[in-house]
Write an enzyme that holds these catalytic residues in place. Structure first.
Site, PDB file in Angstrom:
ATOM      1  N   ASP A   1       0.809  -1.238   0.000  1.00  0.00           N
ATOM      2  CA  ASP A   1       0.000   0.000   0.000  1.00  0.00           C
ATOM      3  C   ASP A   1       0.838   1.283   0.000  1.00  0.00           C
ATOM      4  O   ASP A   1       1.488   1.613   1.001  1.00  0.00           O
ATOM      5  CB  ASP A   1      -0.933   0.047   1.207  1.00  0.00           C
ATOM      6  CG  ASP A   1      -1.881  -1.146   1.279  1.00  0.00           C
ATOM      7  OD1 ASP A   1      -1.415  -2.284   1.056  1.00  0.00           O
ATOM      8  OD2 ASP A   1      -3.065  -0.947   1.576  1.00  0.00           O
TER       9      ASP A   1
ATOM     10  N   GLU B   1      -4.263   1.827  -3.167  1.00  0.00           N
ATOM     11  CA  GLU B   1      -5.543   2.265  -2.590  1.00  0.00           C
ATOM     12  C   GLU B   1      -5.413   3.473  -1.657  1.00  0.00           C
ATOM     13  O   GLU B   1      -6.404   4.135  -1.388  1.00  0.00           O
ATOM     14  CB  GLU B   1      -6.242   1.111  -1.855  1.00  0.00           C
ATOM     15  CG  GLU B   1      -5.592   0.776  -0.534  1.00  0.00           C
ATOM     16  CD  GLU B   1      -6.573   0.274   0.516  1.00  0.00           C
ATOM     17  OE1 GLU B   1      -7.756   0.109   0.229  1.00  0.00           O
ATOM     18  OE2 GLU B   1      -6.109   0.046   1.652  1.00  0.00           O
TER      19      GLU B   1
ATOM     20  N   HIS C   1     -10.581   1.093  -0.323  1.00  0.00           N
ATOM     21  CA  HIS C   1     -10.560   2.564  -0.430  1.00  0.00           C
ATOM     22  C   HIS C   1     -10.652   3.062  -1.876  1.00  0.00           C
ATOM     23  O   HIS C   1     -10.737   4.265  -2.104  1.00  0.00           O
ATOM     24  CB  HIS C   1      -9.285   3.138   0.202  1.00  0.00           C
ATOM     25  CG  HIS C   1      -9.272   3.111   1.691  1.00  0.00           C
ATOM     26  ND1 HIS C   1     -10.323   3.591   2.446  1.00  0.00           N
ATOM     27  CD2 HIS C   1      -8.338   2.666   2.578  1.00  0.00           C
ATOM     28  CE1 HIS C   1     -10.033   3.438   3.736  1.00  0.00           C
ATOM     29  NE2 HIS C   1      -8.844   2.872   3.833  1.00  0.00           N
TER      30      HIS C   1
ATOM     31  N   HIS D   1      -6.304  -8.507  -0.519  1.00  0.00           N
ATOM     32  CA  HIS D   1      -6.385  -7.297   0.309  1.00  0.00           C
ATOM     33  C   HIS D   1      -7.325  -7.580   1.470  1.00  0.00           C
ATOM     34  O   HIS D   1      -8.550  -7.588   1.295  1.00  0.00           O
ATOM     35  CB  HIS D   1      -6.900  -6.155  -0.571  1.00  0.00           C
ATOM     36  CG  HIS D   1      -6.788  -4.813   0.059  1.00  0.00           C
ATOM     37  ND1 HIS D   1      -5.623  -4.085   0.051  1.00  0.00           N
ATOM     38  CD2 HIS D   1      -7.674  -4.060   0.749  1.00  0.00           C
ATOM     39  CE1 HIS D   1      -5.811  -2.944   0.675  1.00  0.00           C
ATOM     40  NE2 HIS D   1      -7.045  -2.901   1.126  1.00  0.00           N
TER      41      HIS D   1
ATOM     42  N   HIS E   1      -0.827  -2.795   6.237  1.00  0.00           N
ATOM     43  CA  HIS E   1       0.278  -1.823   6.226  1.00  0.00           C
ATOM     44  C   HIS E   1       1.464  -2.250   7.096  1.00  0.00           C
ATOM     45  O   HIS E   1       2.379  -1.462   7.291  1.00  0.00           O
ATOM     46  CB  HIS E   1      -0.196  -0.416   6.664  1.00  0.00           C
ATOM     47  CG  HIS E   1      -1.146   0.224   5.700  1.00  0.00           C
ATOM     48  ND1 HIS E   1      -1.326   1.585   5.631  1.00  0.00           N
ATOM     49  CD2 HIS E   1      -1.960  -0.299   4.758  1.00  0.00           C
ATOM     50  CE1 HIS E   1      -2.232   1.870   4.691  1.00  0.00           C
ATOM     51  NE2 HIS E   1      -2.630   0.740   4.164  1.00  0.00           N
TER      52      HIS E   1
HETATM   53 FE   LIG Z   1      -4.231   0.360   2.713  1.00  0.00          FE
HETATM   54 FE   LIG Z   2      -7.430  -1.392   2.551  1.00  0.00          FE
END
Ligand SMILES: [Fe+2]
Ligand SMILES: [Fe+2]
Length: 263
Positions: free
Chosen positions: A8, A39, A68, A152, A179
């Site tokens: 990400d 995202e 997102h 994801h 993350h």
């Molecule tokens: Fe993310």
């Molecule tokens: Fe996400």
């Protein structure tokens, strides 16, 4: 062949890291393809046509995303016109864009990329990622044996389960969304490379990419807060997967953590 997958990318510092580090990593590791999850690229959540195009101009060949992706309205029409950006395949039918795509790597290999979103601890109204994933993998395998899956999801269990589910059918299953890079990279018994989470590309001195003081304030008071993206201590996280282009089997997976500047 060697594929770099980047976790990400968060906001402006994440984009800066990609701009500066991807060309270096390409040379150092003789990469054939670079794929990244985008995202969080626009201000920390969401992606706009402008920020997606920027990443594609910085040497990223193909973009995956997550829940997102829908934050900015203009991304819908863009998803329909830019085949190098995909969204999770298990959104209900009728959603803009596609959940899978094929891109030609530098060595000429056609690589299938599939994006899925988990359902555990995620507020998404999506179809089953396992059933949709299986259907999409069967479709991609008619085109190429080299397939990379971005799963994801929040729960480690759901991501690991997907790795086992697709073992032997795809080259790699790598996780995004949390993350935080995990240290469980491995090749599963039937030849699929796996890593629960690639980690984030963004500010390291943060709480998953947001200012520490603002996140602490939220936890301590329970009140809504503005969450900003710090600009310092930027790190690029991901993994390099080595794949036999003839069979699609993974030969190695190596985690990547690269600092933009020393800190
Ligand atoms: Fe993310
Ligand atoms: Fe996400």
């Amino acid at each position: 062949m060697k594929i770099l997958v980047i976790g990400d990318i968060v906001g402006n510092p994440g984009r800066e890291a990609v701009r500066a580090l991807v060309p270096q990593l390409r040379r150092r590791h003789d990469l054939d393809l670079v794929i990244a999850n985008c995202e969080n690229v626009a201000g920390g959540a969401g992606v706009t046509p402008k920020t997606a195009q920027e990443l594609l101009g910085f040497g990223v060949d193909f973009l995956t995303s997550g829940q997102h992706i829908w934050r900015y309205k203009e991304i819908g029409p863009y998803l329909n016109q830019e085949p190098r950006l995909i969204r999770p395949a298990n959104y209900p039918s009728g959603a803009p864009g596609s959940g899978a795509g094929i891109i030609q790597a530098r060595d000429g290999t056609r690589v299938g990329v599939l994006n899925l979103v988990g359902r555990v601890f995620l507020e998404t109204n999506t179809d089953c990622p396992f059933r949709i994933g299986q259907r999409e993998v069967e479709r991609l395998r008619k085109e190429t044996p080299v397939i990379l899956v971005d799963m994801h999801a929040e729960a480690t269990s759901e991501k690991i389960a997907m790795g086992w589910y697709l073992d032997g059918q795809v080259s790699a299953v790598v996780g995004t969304h949390t993350h935080i890079q995990t240290a469980d990279e491995r090749i599963l018994p039937k030849g699929t490379a796996f890593l629960t989470d690639l980690g984030m590309t963004g500010p390291y001195n943060s709480v998953i990419g947001r200012r520490v003081d603002q996140i602490l304030e939220r936890f301590l008071t329970g009140l809504p807060q503005k969450f900003e993206v710090p600009e310092e201590n930027v790190i690029l996280c991901g993994a390099i997967v080595e794949v036999d282009p003839k069979t699609g089997c993974a030969q190695a997976i190596t985690r990547v953590q690269e600092r933009l500047l020393p800190f």
